[in-house]
Write an enzyme that holds these catalytic residues in place. Structure first.
Site, PDB file in Angstrom:
ATOM      1  NE  ARG A  35      -4.394  -1.464   1.595  1.00  0.00           N
ATOM      2  CZ  ARG A  35      -4.593  -2.725   1.890  1.00  0.00           C
ATOM      3  NH1 ARG A  35      -3.698  -3.387   2.573  1.00  0.00           N
ATOM      4  NH2 ARG A  35      -5.687  -3.345   1.498  1.00  0.00           N
ATOM      5  CG  HIS A 120      -5.227  -9.579   5.744  1.00  0.00           C
ATOM      6  ND1 HIS A 120      -4.548  -8.411   5.518  1.00  0.00           N
ATOM      7  CD2 HIS A 120      -6.415  -9.205   6.298  1.00  0.00           C
ATOM      8  CE1 HIS A 120      -5.275  -7.379   5.926  1.00  0.00           C
ATOM      9  NE2 HIS A 120      -6.407  -7.846   6.403  1.00  0.00           N
ATOM     10  CB  CYS A 128      -9.074 -28.626  -3.448  1.00  0.00           C
ATOM     11  SG  CYS A 128     -10.343 -29.036  -4.680  1.00  0.00           S
ATOM     12  CB  CYS A 147      -7.986 -30.424  -7.178  1.00  0.00           C
ATOM     13  SG  CYS A 147      -8.075 -31.737  -5.938  1.00  0.00           S
TER      14      CYS A 147
HETATM   15 ZN   LIG Z   1     -10.042 -31.300  -4.879  1.00  0.00          ZN
END
Ligand SMILES: [Zn+2]
Length: 242
Positions: A35, A120, A128, A147
């Site tokens: 920032r 954060h 996944c 995945c």
């Molecule tokens: Zn997966």
């Protein structure tokens, strides 16, 4: 008494310290402050601004470009903790300390800190979106984000259009602390900027180390030191040992 001596006295006497860290903590490790005026957010990437790229919406619509950006601009792999991180980790061995960080580089944990709340999230790992399997970002960048279940791996960070999910936990921890130490954040970005208020900064006081002045710089109970974090913590560490 000078500011450093007063600060070290507060730290010595405190029983339950909360340390709030922001981008300034990591810039000394070579990471750019997102920032600051010369930071990343002022520059566009392939026609998009970082705030746009680092959103959930963009992630699902342009997953390739999202990961390309991470790889080129935000890659925290290979970045090491600096002396400031290491000093905080050594304090945790002797004192009751919780670190609440806005940083997504996991450098506190790399330095050895265990009590860390990453409000954060972290760039270290991905998950996944369907089967929730976890994978290191490094492996996702090497092997691809698809995945085997049909889902995609998404970094465990809070994106711009997502809620800061751990903020109530952070407020709860801060409210119970008897000393707040703020490192490398100008306390201008919400919701993290609310943490000092929830903690009770005007009554309980605080120690702030930041390059630029914060809104609390002239508060009666606040000791604010405007300077480098690593070098200031080094001096404080020495005073604590004396
Ligand atoms: Zn997966």
């Amino acid at each position: 008494m000078d500011k450093l001596t007063s600060a070290s006295k507060l730290i010595k006497e405190a029983k339950n310290i909360v340390i709030l860290t922001g981008a300034g903590m990591s810039t000394e490790s070579g990471l750019k402050d997102f920032r600051s005026s010369d930071g990343l957010s002022s520059r566009s990437y392939k026609g998009y601004y970082p705030e746009e790229i680092l959103s959930k919406r963009f992630f699902y619509n342009h997953t390739d470009l999202f990961y390309q950006y991470l790889k080129e601009k935000l890659n925290v792999i290979g970045i090491s903790p600096n002396k400031g991180h290491l000093i905080l980790a050594s304090w945790e061995e002797k004192k009751n300390i919780t670190i609440i960080t806005q940083n997504i580089d996991s450098l506190h944990q790399k330095a050895g800190s265990k009590n860390v709340l990453e409000i954060h999230g972290t760039l270290a790992t991905c998950r996944c979106t369907q089967c929730k399997e976890e994978k290191k970002l490094k492996d996702v960048l090497n092997e691809g984000y698809n995945c085997s279940c049909g889902g995609v791996f998404k970094p465990d960070v809070v994106l711009y259009d997502e809620e800061v999910s751990k903020i109530s936990e952070a407020f709860n921890i801060a409210s119970k602390a008897d000393l707040l130490l703020v490192l490398g954040t100008s306390l201008k970005v919400y919701p993290a900027a609310s943490i000092p208020e929830v903690y009770g900064i005007t009554k309980k006081g605080a120690v702030i180390i930041n390059r630029d002045e914060t809104p609390y710089a002239y508060d009666f109970n606040v000791i604010e030191i405007n300077g480098g974090i690593g070098s200031t913590l080094e001096k404080l560490d020495q005073l604590l040992k004396d």
